[in-house]
Design a protein around this motif. Structure first.
Motif, PDB file in Angstrom:
ATOM      1  N   CYS A  99       0.863  -1.337   0.077  1.00 61.69           N
ATOM      2  CA  CYS A  99       0.053   0.055  -0.041  1.00 61.69           C
ATOM      3  C   CYS A  99       0.820   1.144   0.057  1.00 61.69           C
ATOM      4  O   CYS A  99       1.687   1.556   0.762  1.00 61.69           O
ATOM      5  N   VAL A 104      -3.168   0.439   5.217  1.00 58.15           N
ATOM      6  CA  VAL A 104      -3.585  -1.032   5.847  1.00 58.15           C
ATOM      7  C   VAL A 104      -2.735  -1.301   6.944  1.00 58.15           C
ATOM      8  O   VAL A 104      -1.583  -1.179   6.945  1.00 58.15           O
ATOM      9  N   PHE A 113      -8.349  -1.200   6.945  1.00 53.30           N
ATOM     10  CA  PHE A 113      -8.168  -0.142   6.126  1.00 53.30           C
ATOM     11  C   PHE A 113      -8.429   1.070   6.782  1.00 53.30           C
ATOM     12  O   PHE A 113      -9.466   1.408   7.413  1.00 53.30           O
ATOM     13  N   CYS A 171      -6.854   5.767   2.601  1.00 57.99           N
ATOM     14  CA  CYS A 171      -6.985   4.758   1.382  1.00 57.99           C
ATOM     15  C   CYS A 171      -7.519   5.486   0.100  1.00 57.99           C
ATOM     16  O   CYS A 171      -8.598   6.280   0.251  1.00 57.99           O
ATOM     17  N   LYS A 172      -6.744   5.710  -1.087  1.00 55.37           N
ATOM     18  CA  LYS A 172      -7.237   6.563  -2.094  1.00 55.37           C
ATOM     19  C   LYS A 172      -7.729   5.369  -3.205  1.00 55.37           C
ATOM     20  O   LYS A 172      -8.133   5.992  -4.133  1.00 55.37           O
ATOM     21  N   CYS A 218      -6.625   3.054  -4.948  1.00 54.52           N
ATOM     22  CA  CYS A 218      -5.778   2.597  -6.090  1.00 54.52           C
ATOM     23  C   CYS A 218      -5.924   0.982  -6.382  1.00 54.52           C
ATOM     24  O   CYS A 218      -5.768   0.918  -7.522  1.00 54.52           O
ATOM     25  N   GLY A 219      -6.319   0.076  -5.368  1.00 54.74           N
ATOM     26  CA  GLY A 219      -6.578  -1.232  -5.845  1.00 54.74           C
ATOM     27  C   GLY A 219      -5.246  -2.092  -5.782  1.00 54.74           C
ATOM     28  O   GLY A 219      -5.331  -3.389  -6.176  1.00 54.74           O
ATOM     29  N   CYS A 224      -3.536  -3.272  -3.474  1.00 57.63           N
ATOM     30  CA  CYS A 224      -3.585  -4.178  -2.354  1.00 57.63           C
ATOM     31  C   CYS A 224      -4.241  -5.448  -3.089  1.00 57.63           C
ATOM     32  O   CYS A 224      -4.030  -6.689  -2.772  1.00 57.63           O
TER      33      CYS A 224
HETATM   34  S1  SF4 Z   1      -6.527   0.828  -2.295  1.00 59.56           S
HETATM   35 FE1  SF4 Z   1      -4.594   1.393  -2.615  1.00 59.56          FE
HETATM   36  S2  SF4 Z   1      -4.536   3.121  -0.723  1.00 59.56           S
HETATM   37 FE2  SF4 Z   1      -6.281   1.856  -0.510  1.00 59.56          FE
HETATM   38  S3  SF4 Z   1      -5.539   0.331   1.180  1.00 59.56           S
HETATM   39 FE3  SF4 Z   1      -5.503  -0.537  -1.123  1.00 59.56          FE
HETATM   40  S4  SF4 Z   1      -3.298  -0.086  -1.857  1.00 59.56           S
HETATM   41 FE4  SF4 Z   1      -3.719   1.141  -0.068  1.00 59.56          FE
END
Ligand code: SF4
Ligand code: SF4
Length: 103
Positions: A55, A60, A68, A73-74, A76-77, A79
């Motif tokens: 992340c 996380v 989370f 958490c932006k 981004c996906g 994870c």
């Molecule tokens: S979606 Fe991106 S920012 Fe959010 S927890 Fe997962 S890796 Fe981190």
């Protein structure tokens, strides 16, 4: 004298929640964990934690049931992409705004 080419690497190593502000306000999708598939949650042992490792916003937790921090958490996906057992699903943020999914 430090090599300026590596400044960005130094920055990545010292980043923490909030370094880029409350990035959660950008989010259009949020990650949701199926704990029945997540390795540490399923085994009760500290294992995997690749979602924590990858992340970019340190959003996380490295806990037996990873959590989370939705302020940071932006969405981004990364994870979800890196989870080796497919335990993380990205769910449209509007689903939660309408109260249509459990938080
Ligand atoms: S979606 Fe991106 S920012 Fe959010 S927890 Fe997962 S890796 Fe981190
Ligand atoms: S990467 Fe997947 S299996 Fe590993 S700790 Fe995170 S959610 Fe659990």
């Amino acid at each position: 004298m430090p090599d300026s080419r590596f400044k960005i690497m130094t920055s990545a190593a010292t980043s923490g929640p909030g370094d880029a502000g409350r990035t959660g306000s950008w989010r259009v999708e949020r990650p949701v964990i199926d704990y029945s598939r997540c390795t540490p949650a399923r085994t009760g042992r500290h294992a995997c934690h690749l979602c924590w490792f990858y992340c970019p916003d340190v959003a996380v937790s490295k806990t037996i049931e990873p959590q989370f921090d939705l302020d940071y958490c932006k969405g981004c996906g990364i994870c979800a992409e890196e989870c080796p057992v497919g335990a993380i699903t990205m769910v449209a943020e509007e689903t939660f705004a309408e109260g249509g999914a459990d938080e």
